[in-house]
Design a protein around this motif. Structure first.
Motif, PDB file in Angstrom:
ATOM      1  N   ALA A  35      16.409 -68.783   3.887  1.00 35.92           N
ATOM      2  CA  ALA A  35      15.861 -67.474   3.506  1.00 35.92           C
ATOM      3  C   ALA A  35      16.296 -67.089   2.087  1.00 35.92           C
ATOM      4  O   ALA A  35      15.498 -66.552   1.312  1.00 35.92           O
ATOM      5  CB  ALA A  35      16.299 -66.411   4.505  1.00 35.92           C
ATOM      6  N   ALA A  36      17.556 -67.357   1.744  1.00 38.79           N
ATOM      7  CA  ALA A  36      18.043 -67.030   0.400  1.00 38.79           C
ATOM      8  C   ALA A  36      17.267 -67.807  -0.659  1.00 38.79           C
ATOM      9  O   ALA A  36      16.901 -67.254  -1.702  1.00 38.79           O
ATOM     10  CB  ALA A  36      19.536 -67.333   0.283  1.00 38.79           C
ATOM     11  N   TYR A  37      16.981 -69.065  -0.389  1.00 39.03           N
ATOM     12  CA  TYR A  37      16.235 -69.849  -1.357  1.00 39.03           C
ATOM     13  C   TYR A  37      14.785 -69.382  -1.441  1.00 39.03           C
ATOM     14  O   TYR A  37      14.170 -69.429  -2.508  1.00 39.03           O
ATOM     15  CB  TYR A  37      16.310 -71.340  -1.059  1.00 39.03           C
ATOM     16  CG  TYR A  37      15.928 -72.142  -2.272  1.00 39.03           C
ATOM     17  CD1 TYR A  37      16.766 -72.190  -3.370  1.00 39.03           C
ATOM     18  CD2 TYR A  37      14.721 -72.802  -2.342  1.00 39.03           C
ATOM     19  CE1 TYR A  37      16.425 -72.893  -4.510  1.00 39.03           C
ATOM     20  CE2 TYR A  37      14.361 -73.511  -3.476  1.00 39.03           C
ATOM     21  CZ  TYR A  37      15.212 -73.550  -4.547  1.00 39.03           C
ATOM     22  OH  TYR A  37      14.860 -74.231  -5.669  1.00 39.03           O
ATOM     23  N   ALA A  38      14.238 -68.935  -0.321  1.00 34.47           N
ATOM     24  CA  ALA A  38      12.889 -68.372  -0.346  1.00 34.47           C
ATOM     25  C   ALA A  38      12.847 -67.147  -1.259  1.00 34.47           C
ATOM     26  O   ALA A  38      11.863 -66.936  -1.985  1.00 34.47           O
ATOM     27  CB  ALA A  38      12.435 -68.005   1.068  1.00 34.47           C
ATOM     28  N   VAL A  39      13.908 -66.356  -1.249  1.00 37.63           N
ATOM     29  CA  VAL A  39      13.986 -65.189  -2.134  1.00 37.63           C
ATOM     30  C   VAL A  39      14.025 -65.649  -3.594  1.00 37.63           C
ATOM     31  O   VAL A  39      13.367 -65.055  -4.459  1.00 37.63           O
ATOM     32  CB  VAL A  39      15.201 -64.303  -1.783  1.00 37.63           C
ATOM     33  CG1 VAL A  39      15.442 -63.242  -2.839  1.00 37.63           C
ATOM     34  CG2 VAL A  39      15.005 -63.658  -0.420  1.00 37.63           C
ATOM     35  N   VAL A  40      14.797 -66.699  -3.886  1.00 43.14           N
ATOM     36  CA  VAL A  40      14.853 -67.229  -5.254  1.00 43.14           C
ATOM     37  C   VAL A  40      13.456 -67.639  -5.711  1.00 43.14           C
ATOM     38  O   VAL A  40      13.027 -67.310  -6.831  1.00 43.14           O
ATOM     39  CB  VAL A  40      15.830 -68.425  -5.344  1.00 43.14           C
ATOM     40  CG1 VAL A  40      15.708 -69.157  -6.666  1.00 43.14           C
ATOM     41  CG2 VAL A  40      17.255 -67.957  -5.126  1.00 43.14           C
ATOM     42  N   LEU A  41      12.720 -68.333  -4.870  1.00 44.13           N
ATOM     43  CA  LEU A  41      11.361 -68.755  -5.226  1.00 44.13           C
ATOM     44  C   LEU A  41      10.420 -67.559  -5.351  1.00 44.13           C
ATOM     45  O   LEU A  41       9.549 -67.539  -6.232  1.00 44.13           O
ATOM     46  CB  LEU A  41      10.830 -69.749  -4.192  1.00 44.13           C
ATOM     47  CG  LEU A  41      11.547 -71.095  -4.142  1.00 44.13           C
ATOM     48  CD1 LEU A  41      10.956 -71.962  -3.040  1.00 44.13           C
ATOM     49  CD2 LEU A  41      11.494 -71.802  -5.475  1.00 44.13           C
ATOM     50  N   LEU A  42      10.604 -66.559  -4.503  1.00 40.58           N
ATOM     51  CA  LEU A  42       9.775 -65.362  -4.584  1.00 40.58           C
ATOM     52  C   LEU A  42      10.010 -64.609  -5.891  1.00 40.58           C
ATOM     53  O   LEU A  42       9.063 -64.134  -6.521  1.00 40.58           O
ATOM     54  CB  LEU A  42      10.046 -64.447  -3.391  1.00 40.58           C
ATOM     55  CG  LEU A  42       9.165 -63.209  -3.266  1.00 40.58           C
ATOM     56  CD1 LEU A  42       7.700 -63.608  -3.159  1.00 40.58           C
ATOM     57  CD2 LEU A  42       9.584 -62.395  -2.058  1.00 40.58           C
ATOM     58  N   VAL A  43      11.269 -64.539  -6.311  1.00 39.50           N
ATOM     59  CA  VAL A  43      11.584 -63.906  -7.600  1.00 39.50           C
ATOM     60  C   VAL A  43      10.900 -64.682  -8.723  1.00 39.50           C
ATOM     61  O   VAL A  43      10.350 -64.078  -9.653  1.00 39.50           O
ATOM     62  CB  VAL A  43      13.113 -63.824  -7.825  1.00 39.50           C
ATOM     63  CG1 VAL A  43      13.453 -63.450  -9.258  1.00 39.50           C
ATOM     64  CG2 VAL A  43      13.733 -62.825  -6.854  1.00 39.50           C
TER      65      VAL A  43
END
Length: 132
Positions: A35-43
């Motif tokens: 989930a944290a990496y998904a946030v990085v990609l979303l940013v």
């Protein structure tokens, strides 16, 4: 007349009492890293929508030492997540037969891991081909 209190079993550290539950909790914790990496990609996607300068700033942030350490931790976590996912796969899917013989759990796990490696290498080659 005395009143007896009901027995209440302590739930403190219940998952640490059995190796199965420790592995289960470790597998579940890896989902937080996903989930944290998904946030990085979303940013990154948001920055791309904000223009070239914002996107270039995001790319520069990814090159920082802290970001590189984060990516190494996430890579290790993803590897464990993938391995644990395919390790439990034989227990969660219907029994398979090939040529009248039951497919062994190790074969299912190995095939899943091999497919994950091949797919990862294919994505890597595609991305590398897009950016010479």
């Amino acid at each position: 007349m005395s009143i007896q209190r009901p027995y209440v079993r302590s739930m403190d550290g219940w998952w640490r009492r059995d190796a199965y539950f420790v592995r289960y909790m470790a597998r579940e914790v890896t989902a937080l890293f996903v989930a944290a990496y998904a946030v990085v990609l979303l940013v990154g996607l948001v920055r791309l929508g904000q223009g070239e300068a914002a996107y270039d700033g995001w790319l520069q942030a990814l090159k920082s030492p802290l970001s590189l350490v984060f990516h190494l931790v996430v890579l290790a976590t993803f590897c464990y997540h993938t391995w644990s996912w395919f390790k439990i796969m034989p227990k969660t899917m219907p029994i398979m037969f090939v040529g009248g013989k039951r497919v062994q759990p190790g074969t299912i796990t190995g095939a899943g891991l091999a497919a994950a490696v091949v797919a990862s290498l294919a994505v890597l080659l595609i991305v590398r081909g897009m950016h010479p």
